[in-house]
Motif scaffolding. Structure first.
Motif, PDB file in Angstrom:
ATOM      1  N   ALA A  21       0.810  -1.220   0.000  1.00  0.00           N
ATOM      2  CA  ALA A  21       0.000   0.000   0.000  1.00  0.00           C
ATOM      3  C   ALA A  21       0.845   1.272   0.000  1.00  0.00           C
ATOM      4  CB  ALA A  21      -0.904   0.001   1.226  1.00  0.00           C
ATOM      5  N   HIS A  22       0.167   2.365  -0.341  1.00  0.00           N
ATOM      6  CA  HIS A  22       0.721   3.717  -0.228  1.00  0.00           C
ATOM      7  C   HIS A  22      -0.055   4.405   0.896  1.00  0.00           C
ATOM      8  CE1 HIS A  22       2.454   7.552  -1.363  1.00  0.00           C
ATOM      9  NE2 HIS A  22       1.232   8.064  -1.251  1.00  0.00           N
ATOM     10  N   ILE A  23       0.668   4.974   1.865  1.00  0.00           N
ATOM     11  CA  ILE A  23       0.049   5.622   3.017  1.00  0.00           C
ATOM     12  C   ILE A  23       0.346   7.123   2.926  1.00  0.00           C
ATOM     13  CG2 ILE A  23       0.058   5.809   5.539  1.00  0.00           C
ATOM     14  CD1 ILE A  23       1.293   2.641   3.912  1.00  0.00           C
ATOM     15  N   ARG A  24      -0.676   7.945   3.129  1.00  0.00           N
ATOM     16  CA  ARG A  24      -0.503   9.400   3.068  1.00  0.00           C
ATOM     17  C   ARG A  24      -1.338  10.052   4.166  1.00  0.00           C
ATOM     18  NH1 ARG A  24       0.490  13.680  -0.822  1.00  0.00           N
ATOM     19  NH2 ARG A  24      -0.985  15.369  -0.476  1.00  0.00           N
ATOM     20  N   LEU A  25      -0.669  10.785   5.054  1.00  0.00           N
ATOM     21  CA  LEU A  25      -1.334  11.599   6.066  1.00  0.00           C
ATOM     22  C   LEU A  25      -1.118  13.050   5.690  1.00  0.00           C
ATOM     23  CD1 LEU A  25      -0.289   8.980   7.842  1.00  0.00           C
ATOM     24  CD2 LEU A  25      -1.065  10.425   9.679  1.00  0.00           C
ATOM     25  N   THR A  26      -2.136  13.870   5.908  1.00  0.00           N
ATOM     26  CA  THR A  26      -1.989  15.301   5.659  1.00  0.00           C
ATOM     27  C   THR A  26      -2.592  16.090   6.809  1.00  0.00           C
ATOM     28  OG1 THR A  26      -4.086  15.532   4.466  1.00  0.00           O
ATOM     29  CG2 THR A  26      -2.122  15.012   3.148  1.00  0.00           C
ATOM     30  N   TYR A  27      -2.099  17.309   6.953  1.00  0.00           N
ATOM     31  CA  TYR A  27      -2.741  18.285   7.825  1.00  0.00           C
ATOM     32  C   TYR A  27      -2.879  19.562   7.011  1.00  0.00           C
ATOM     33  CZ  TYR A  27      -3.768  21.769  11.278  1.00  0.00           C
ATOM     34  OH  TYR A  27      -4.374  22.796  11.968  1.00  0.00           O
ATOM     35  N   ASP A  28      -4.106  20.003   6.822  1.00  0.00           N
ATOM     36  CA  ASP A  28      -4.396  21.217   6.068  1.00  0.00           C
ATOM     37  C   ASP A  28      -4.860  22.279   7.057  1.00  0.00           C
ATOM     38  OD1 ASP A  28      -5.330  23.267   4.467  1.00  0.00           O
ATOM     39  OD2 ASP A  28      -6.385  21.929   3.088  1.00  0.00           O
TER      40      ASP A  28
END
Length: 156
Positions: A48-55
């Motif tokens: 898998a590809h894991i992506r966390l963001t904070y906007d």
């Protein structure tokens, strides 16, 4: 009379045969935190590809786990189990699927438990009642700390 010293346990012809296999078994892409224009933490595994963001403009944290093979099956809940010295299990019915069900998405105004789980454990297991993805956390801690610093800087 000359003496040949081999530093490798394998003779030169054997080493030549092992090189292509070593390249095929390369490690997964390292955890990486970036800070512009939004705070992002990414990692790639064989599964898998894991992506966390904070906007900060929302303010909103997101987590997206994109499976590389089978799509996610629709289920009523999603959970993560963090395995290691600070074990933790978190779950939510507030998730959504996108990209023809390849990506599972979660969004919330706070991700403290997720970040703690990633930073202070050795493995994460992202799962639903139908399937799971194992996420090794080797090298995650310093990048999670950078992600936290980015998010904190955005708040001030």
């Amino acid at each position: 009379m000359s003496t040949t010293v081999h530093l490798s346990p394998y003779p030169p012809p054997m080493r030549a045969l092992l090189i292509p296999f070593a390249l095929l078994a390369s490690p997964a892409t390292a955890w990486e935190a970036t800070s512009a224009p939004i705070c992002t933490l990414t990692h790639e595994t064989a599964e898998a590809h894991i992506r966390l963001t904070y906007d900060p403009s929302k303010p909103l944290y997101t987590l997206a786990i994109t499976q590389k093979s089978a799509p996610w099956h629709p289920t009523p809940w999603f959970a993560m189990r963090f395995i290691g010295p600070n074990e933790l299990v978190i779950s939510t019915p507030q998730h959504a699927l996108s990209d023809n069900n390849q990506t599972l998405n979660v969004a919330d105004s706070g991700f403290g438990n997720v970040l703690d789980g990633l930073q202070f454990n050795t493995t994460a297991l992202a799962f639903t009642e139908a399937q799971s993805v194992t996420i090794p956390l080797d090298g995650a801690a310093p990048e999670v700390q950078k992600f936290r610093a980015c998010a904190a800087a955005q708040l001030s």
